[in-house]
Design a protein around this motif. Structure first.
Motif, PDB file in Angstrom:
ATOM      1  N   LEU A  77       0.825  -1.210   0.000  1.00 54.17           N
ATOM      2  CA  LEU A  77       0.000   0.000   0.000  1.00 54.17           C
ATOM      3  C   LEU A  77       0.860   1.261   0.000  1.00 54.17           C
ATOM      4  O   LEU A  77       0.598   2.206  -0.747  1.00 54.17           O
ATOM      5  CB  LEU A  77      -0.910  -0.001   1.230  1.00 54.17           C
ATOM      6  CG  LEU A  77      -2.093  -0.975   1.222  1.00 54.17           C
ATOM      7  CD1 LEU A  77      -2.813  -0.921   2.564  1.00 54.17           C
ATOM      8  CD2 LEU A  77      -3.057  -0.644   0.102  1.00 54.17           C
ATOM      9  N   ILE A  78       1.882   1.280   0.859  1.00 51.42           N
ATOM     10  CA  ILE A  78       2.733   2.462   0.982  1.00 51.42           C
ATOM     11  C   ILE A  78       3.399   2.799  -0.348  1.00 51.42           C
ATOM     12  O   ILE A  78       3.565   3.979  -0.706  1.00 51.42           O
ATOM     13  CB  ILE A  78       3.787   2.237   2.083  1.00 51.42           C
ATOM     14  CG1 ILE A  78       3.098   2.164   3.448  1.00 51.42           C
ATOM     15  CG2 ILE A  78       4.843   3.340   2.085  1.00 51.42           C
ATOM     16  CD1 ILE A  78       3.964   1.609   4.554  1.00 51.42           C
ATOM     17  N   ASN A  79       3.768   1.758  -1.103  1.00 52.36           N
ATOM     18  CA  ASN A  79       4.465   1.971  -2.376  1.00 52.36           C
ATOM     19  C   ASN A  79       3.518   2.148  -3.557  1.00 52.36           C
ATOM     20  O   ASN A  79       3.970   2.281  -4.701  1.00 52.36           O
ATOM     21  CB  ASN A  79       5.408   0.785  -2.651  1.00 52.36           C
ATOM     22  CG  ASN A  79       6.507   0.674  -1.615  1.00 52.36           C
ATOM     23  OD1 ASN A  79       6.997   1.693  -1.123  1.00 52.36           O
ATOM     24  ND2 ASN A  79       6.889  -0.547  -1.266  1.00 52.36           N
ATOM     25  N   ARG A  80       2.224   2.154  -3.289  1.00 44.82           N
ATOM     26  CA  ARG A  80       1.251   2.293  -4.389  1.00 44.82           C
ATOM     27  C   ARG A  80       1.275   3.730  -4.918  1.00 44.82           C
ATOM     28  O   ARG A  80       1.106   4.682  -4.142  1.00 44.82           O
ATOM     29  CB  ARG A  80      -0.148   1.930  -3.899  1.00 44.82           C
ATOM     30  CG  ARG A  80      -1.219   2.036  -4.972  1.00 44.82           C
ATOM     31  CD  ARG A  80      -2.586   1.650  -4.446  1.00 44.82           C
ATOM     32  NE  ARG A  80      -2.679   0.228  -4.156  1.00 44.82           N
ATOM     33  CZ  ARG A  80      -3.814  -0.384  -3.821  1.00 44.82           C
ATOM     34  NH1 ARG A  80      -4.942   0.316  -3.734  1.00 44.82           N
ATOM     35  NH2 ARG A  80      -3.816  -1.671  -3.558  1.00 44.82           N
ATOM     36  N   PRO A  81       1.460   3.915  -6.217  1.00 47.09           N
ATOM     37  CA  PRO A  81       1.485   5.276  -6.789  1.00 47.09           C
ATOM     38  C   PRO A  81       0.135   5.988  -6.609  1.00 47.09           C
ATOM     39  O   PRO A  81      -0.930   5.376  -6.738  1.00 47.09           O
ATOM     40  CB  PRO A  81       1.771   5.038  -8.271  1.00 47.09           C
ATOM     41  CG  PRO A  81       2.374   3.670  -8.339  1.00 47.09           C
ATOM     42  CD  PRO A  81       1.732   2.879  -7.234  1.00 47.09           C
ATOM     43  N   GLY A  82       0.211   7.264  -6.264  1.00 46.16           N
ATOM     44  CA  GLY A  82      -0.999   8.078  -6.171  1.00 46.16           C
ATOM     45  C   GLY A  82      -1.843   7.830  -4.936  1.00 46.16           C
ATOM     46  O   GLY A  82      -2.973   8.310  -4.867  1.00 46.16           O
ATOM     47  N   LEU A  83      -1.319   7.080  -3.978  1.00 53.34           N
ATOM     48  CA  LEU A  83      -2.098   6.807  -2.761  1.00 53.34           C
ATOM     49  C   LEU A  83      -2.300   8.095  -1.973  1.00 53.34           C
ATOM     50  O   LEU A  83      -1.375   8.888  -1.795  1.00 53.34           O
ATOM     51  CB  LEU A  83      -1.382   5.770  -1.903  1.00 53.34           C
ATOM     52  CG  LEU A  83      -2.115   5.334  -0.617  1.00 53.34           C
ATOM     53  CD1 LEU A  83      -3.389   4.583  -0.957  1.00 53.34           C
ATOM     54  CD2 LEU A  83      -1.204   4.476   0.257  1.00 53.34           C
ATOM     55  N   ASP A  84      -3.526   8.302  -1.500  1.00 53.73           N
ATOM     56  CA  ASP A  84      -3.854   9.463  -0.684  1.00 53.73           C
ATOM     57  C   ASP A  84      -2.939   9.521   0.544  1.00 53.73           C
ATOM     58  O   ASP A  84      -2.623   8.494   1.158  1.00 53.73           O
ATOM     59  CB  ASP A  84      -5.320   9.368  -0.229  1.00 53.73           C
ATOM     60  CG  ASP A  84      -5.724  10.543   0.638  1.00 53.73           C
ATOM     61  OD1 ASP A  84      -5.960  11.618   0.105  1.00 53.73           O
ATOM     62  OD2 ASP A  84      -5.774  10.343   1.874  1.00 53.73           O
ATOM     63  N   GLN A  85      -2.494  10.740   0.903  1.00 55.70           N
ATOM     64  CA  GLN A  85      -1.541  10.896   2.004  1.00 55.70           C
ATOM     65  C   GLN A  85      -2.090  10.381   3.328  1.00 55.70           C
ATOM     66  O   GLN A  85      -1.358   9.799   4.129  1.00 55.70           O
ATOM     67  CB  GLN A  85      -1.158  12.374   2.150  1.00 55.70           C
ATOM     68  CG  GLN A  85      -0.232  12.891   1.054  1.00 55.70           C
ATOM     69  CD  GLN A  85       1.169  12.322   1.152  1.00 55.70           C
ATOM     70  OE1 GLN A  85       1.413  11.182   0.716  1.00 55.70           O
ATOM     71  NE2 GLN A  85       2.095  13.080   1.717  1.00 55.70           N
ATOM     72  N   ALA A  86      -3.378  10.603   3.557  1.00 56.05           N
ATOM     73  CA  ALA A  86      -3.977  10.130   4.810  1.00 56.05           C
ATOM     74  C   ALA A  86      -3.938   8.609   4.887  1.00 56.05           C
ATOM     75  O   ALA A  86      -3.664   8.027   5.945  1.00 56.05           O
ATOM     76  CB  ALA A  86      -5.414  10.630   4.934  1.00 56.05           C
ATOM     77  N   LEU A  87      -4.193   7.941   3.746  1.00 58.69           N
ATOM     78  CA  LEU A  87      -4.154   6.481   3.732  1.00 58.69           C
ATOM     79  C   LEU A  87      -2.724   5.964   3.829  1.00 58.69           C
ATOM     80  O   LEU A  87      -2.464   4.935   4.455  1.00 58.69           O
ATOM     81  CB  LEU A  87      -4.828   5.954   2.468  1.00 58.69           C
ATOM     82  CG  LEU A  87      -6.345   6.152   2.403  1.00 58.69           C
ATOM     83  CD1 LEU A  87      -6.889   5.740   1.036  1.00 58.69           C
ATOM     84  CD2 LEU A  87      -7.038   5.354   3.507  1.00 58.69           C
ATOM     85  N   ARG A  88      -1.781   6.697   3.231  1.00 55.70           N
ATOM     86  CA  ARG A  88      -0.376   6.312   3.356  1.00 55.70           C
ATOM     87  C   ARG A  88       0.070   6.423   4.818  1.00 55.70           C
ATOM     88  O   ARG A  88       0.781   5.551   5.341  1.00 55.70           O
ATOM     89  CB  ARG A  88       0.490   7.193   2.459  1.00 55.70           C
ATOM     90  CG  ARG A  88       1.942   6.678   2.307  1.00 55.70           C
ATOM     91  CD  ARG A  88       2.785   7.632   1.456  1.00 55.70           C
ATOM     92  NE  ARG A  88       2.183   7.865   0.149  1.00 55.70           N
ATOM     93  CZ  ARG A  88       2.309   7.030  -0.883  1.00 55.70           C
ATOM     94  NH1 ARG A  88       3.023   5.924  -0.751  1.00 55.70           N
ATOM     95  NH2 ARG A  88       1.735   7.317  -2.029  1.00 55.70           N
ATOM     96  N   ALA A  89      -0.366   7.507   5.473  1.00 54.14           N
ATOM     97  CA  ALA A  89      -0.025   7.697   6.882  1.00 54.14           C
ATOM     98  C   ALA A  89      -0.614   6.577   7.733  1.00 54.14           C
ATOM     99  O   ALA A  89       0.043   6.048   8.637  1.00 54.14           O
ATOM    100  CB  ALA A  89      -0.532   9.055   7.373  1.00 54.14           C
TER     101      ALA A  89
END
Length: 376
Positions: A77-89
């Motif tokens: 998930l963390i390395n997924r391109p374009g992932l929303d910052q809140a979801l990355r956090a």
């Protein structure tokens, strides 16, 4: 279908015992969790773009102890391109939890720090960092994290832990400063008062012990004073055994003066069954059976159902009776086993243990311990 709906569906498909509404909810069993994992795995295959389902699946893997799978999901998930910052956090936050569960504490701290950099220094992150610092033995750092989120009770607990380490390693000035910081954060902290009382006792400073114990008993709720006395008894027991510890053991004369000073302070308090019981235990340090018996009888007047006081009184009376060796051995056997009954209980969840605790090992509640006076 949202991931939480799928999760409820999995639980509905494999209902828990008592799920008919008669009893409260119970934790998922291994079989229930595996069923939920199968449902969410199928949902992921049907909707590979759903981040929430991935997060939920990772949490289930972590709960099963499958840390590598959980970590793999977070990293994907963390390395997924374009992932929303809140979801990355959020993914980084859960990754920190995965690492902590797997014992990779440095990686856990790094993941939490990266999460905080994205979503801010939230209470949730501070709480995880505090627990992580405590796991690493960094008690002062843990206290700092708890202070930032206003958990003064926890802050005082870990400052007291650090103070005990300072006292143990021969730095009384720093230890006393930490105790004072702890009491400033939470004046009724039994941990902080205990650290100070124990230090006074081990230094054989009788005036300081009197003053500190008196102040501690005035500051701590009456139903928690036994935490002080139980800890003090443990320390005195260890101090009179020659184990090579610097400054120990205390001489018999010093222990006698310490015990009498403690009993004097406790005698000045309002009569209480537990206080009387601990006065008797202190008297037994001097082999003063007459006074010990007096305090036990007084304890039973205040609470006739206090099983441990009655047990100790029976044990003392047995020494005066003429019994056959066989009967004496049998009674000693039963008394010895009865003493092993778990004396301490959490008032929130009912957890019982034979040692004192400041945080319940089961429900993690603070200062919920009670002395189990009535036997059941």
């Amino acid at each position: 279908m949202p991931w939480n709906a799928l999760f409820r569906f999995a639980r509905k498909k494999h209902p828990l015992p008592g799920a008919d509404g008669v009893r409260g909810p119970e934790p998922l069993t291994h079989q229930d969790t595996r069923a939920a994992i199968e449902e969410l795995s199928q949902a992921v295959r049907n909707n590979p773009e759903s981040v929430e389902i991935y997060l939920a699946l990772g949490n289930l893997y972590r709960s099963q102890g499958e840390i590598e799978r959980a970590i793999h999901i977070r990293n994907s998930l963390i390395n997924r391109p374009g992932l929303d910052q809140a979801l990355r956090a959020r993914s980084l936050f859960e990754l920190g939890r995965d690492f902590r569960r797997g014992g990779m504490l440095d990686k856990s701290r790094e993941a939490f720090s990266q999460s905080a950099g994205l979503m801010g220094d939230t209470e949730e992150v501070q709480l995880e960092l505090a627990r992580l610092a405590a796991d690493c033995g960094e008690f002062e750092r843990a206290a700092g994290h708890y202070a930032r989120i206003g958990q003064n009770m926890a802050q005082a607990h870990y400052l007291a832990q650090q103070a005990r380490d300072c006292f143990r390693h021969g730095d009384p000035v720093q230890g006393e400063q930490l105790v004072q910081q702890a009491l400033a954060a939470f004046p009724a902290s039994p941990e902080a008062w205990l650290a100070s009382v124990v230090h006074c006792a081990l230094q054989a400073d009788i005036p300081a012990l009197r003053s500190t114990l008196s102040s501690a008993c005035a500051s701590i709720p009456a139903d928690q004073r036994f935490l002080l006395l139980e800890g003090l008894l443990d320390v005195l027991s260890a101090a009179r055994i020659e184990d090579g510890t610097p400054g120990l053991p205390l001489s018999a004369d010093v222990i006698t003066r310490l015990v009498r000073a403690c009993v004097d302070v406790l005698t000045a308090l309002e009569p209480d069954a537990l206080i009387c019981y601990y006065c008797s235990k202190l008297c037994l340090f001097e082999a003063d059976q007459d006074n010990a018996r007096h305090w036990l009888e007084k304890s039973l007047v205040l609470n006739s159902d206090f099983w441990l006081a009655r047990l100790e009184l029976v044990s003392l009376v047995l020494t005066d009776l003429e019994l056959t060796p066989f009967l004496r051995d049998q009674l000693a056997y039963f008394v010895g086993h009865a003493r092993k009954s778990k004396r301490f209980v959490c008032k929130n969840c009912g957890f019982r243990w034979d040692k004192t605790f400041f945080i319940c090992p089961r429900c993690r509640s603070w200062h919920s311990i009670l002395f189990r006076q009535e036997f059941s």
